[in-house]
Write a protein that holds these residues in place. Structure first.
Motif, PDB file in Angstrom:
ATOM      1  N   HIS A  49      12.549  92.838 -32.149  1.00 49.36           N
ATOM      2  CA  HIS A  49      12.067  91.458 -32.042  1.00 49.36           C
ATOM      3  C   HIS A  49      12.645  90.788 -30.808  1.00 49.36           C
ATOM      4  O   HIS A  49      13.849  90.846 -30.565  1.00 49.36           O
ATOM      5  N   SER A  50      11.796  90.148 -30.044  1.00 46.97           N
ATOM      6  CA  SER A  50      12.245  89.507 -28.803  1.00 46.97           C
ATOM      7  C   SER A  50      13.123  88.284 -29.053  1.00 46.97           C
ATOM      8  O   SER A  50      13.855  87.865 -28.169  1.00 46.97           O
ATOM      9  N   MET A  51      13.060  87.709 -30.252  1.00 42.73           N
ATOM     10  CA  MET A  51      13.846  86.502 -30.537  1.00 42.73           C
ATOM     11  C   MET A  51      15.179  86.803 -31.209  1.00 42.73           C
ATOM     12  O   MET A  51      15.900  85.881 -31.541  1.00 42.73           O
ATOM     13  N   LYS A  52      15.515  88.050 -31.430  1.00 45.44           N
ATOM     14  CA  LYS A  52      16.723  88.328 -32.209  1.00 45.44           C
ATOM     15  C   LYS A  52      17.986  87.865 -31.505  1.00 45.44           C
ATOM     16  O   LYS A  52      18.978  87.588 -32.158  1.00 45.44           O
ATOM     17  N   GLN A  53      17.969  87.739 -30.178  1.00 44.01           N
ATOM     18  CA  GLN A  53      19.135  87.256 -29.444  1.00 44.01           C
ATOM     19  C   GLN A  53      19.176  85.727 -29.369  1.00 44.01           C
ATOM     20  O   GLN A  53      20.193  85.156 -29.005  1.00 44.01           O
ATOM     21  N   PHE A  54      18.070  85.072 -29.714  1.00 44.91           N
ATOM     22  CA  PHE A  54      17.986  83.616 -29.640  1.00 44.91           C
ATOM     23  C   PHE A  54      18.830  82.980 -30.746  1.00 44.91           C
ATOM     24  O   PHE A  54      18.673  83.297 -31.912  1.00 44.91           O
ATOM     25  N   LYS A  55      19.730  82.121 -30.340  1.00 50.73           N
ATOM     26  CA  LYS A  55      20.556  81.388 -31.297  1.00 50.73           C
ATOM     27  C   LYS A  55      20.378  79.896 -31.026  1.00 50.73           C
ATOM     28  O   LYS A  55      20.769  79.397 -29.976  1.00 50.73           O
ATOM     29  N   ALA A  56      19.783  79.211 -31.964  1.00 50.62           N
ATOM     30  CA  ALA A  56      19.593  77.772 -31.832  1.00 50.62           C
ATOM     31  C   ALA A  56      20.919  77.061 -32.046  1.00 50.62           C
ATOM     32  O   ALA A  56      21.722  77.488 -32.880  1.00 50.62           O
ATOM     33  N   PRO A  57      21.168  75.990 -31.301  1.00 52.17           N
ATOM     34  CA  PRO A  57      22.423  75.243 -31.491  1.00 52.17           C
ATOM     35  C   PRO A  57      22.632  74.782 -32.931  1.00 52.17           C
ATOM     36  O   PRO A  57      23.745  74.745 -33.419  1.00 52.17           O
TER      37      PRO A  57
END
Length: 144
Positions: A49-57
């Motif tokens: 998944h391309s968003m797995k590294q995305f961490k929202a504040p």
């Protein structure tokens, strides 16, 4: 130590609104229609998944426990009678539901641990808050 456990249960209509509003703030687009189903996807869907590294504040600010899972949402468009599928990370959906809760003035203690869960008909956010009790903290001393 006493533990407080709460479960916020979001209908698919509320989940649709939460995801659309949160995704729009990040420049994302979603299929037309509304969410009619949410289910856990397999491990491969998360690993690639391309968003797995995305961490929202908001995940750090609101103590969201990281969930390494992908969730497949089924959108149904009543105009065209089409079903479209989209995979999102559980962390993205958790952040969207927390934002939705804040906007709708649903009590959301920052320090409580939050976990996403799915039922057959709803998306849930479990909230666990550890409350220190007198017996758990021990007697007060002069040094305290």
């Amino acid at each position: 130590m006493a533990t407080e456990i709460r479960r916020l249960i979001f209908s698919h209509s509320e989940t649709t609104t939460a995801i659309r509003n949160y995704g729009t703030s990040l420049g994302m687009k979603f299929p037309e229609g509304r969410v009619i189903r949410a289910r856990y996807a397999g491990n491969a869907e998360y690993e690639f998944h391309s968003m797995k590294q995305f961490k929202a504040p908001i995940q750090g600010d609101y103590n969201v426990r990281e969930t390494p899972k992908a969730i497949t949402l089924t959108f149904f468009d009543e105009k065209t009678f089409e079903q479209k599928f989209i995979n999102l990370t559980a962390d993205f959906i958790s952040a969207a539901l927390i934002e939705y809760s804040i906007q709708n003035k649903i009590m959301m203690p920052k320090n409580a641990e939050k976990n996403l869960d799915l039922t057959e008909f709803n998306v849930c956010l479990d909230i666990n808050l550890e409350n220190l009790t007198e017996s758990a903290s021990g007697p007060l001393r002069m040094e305290d």
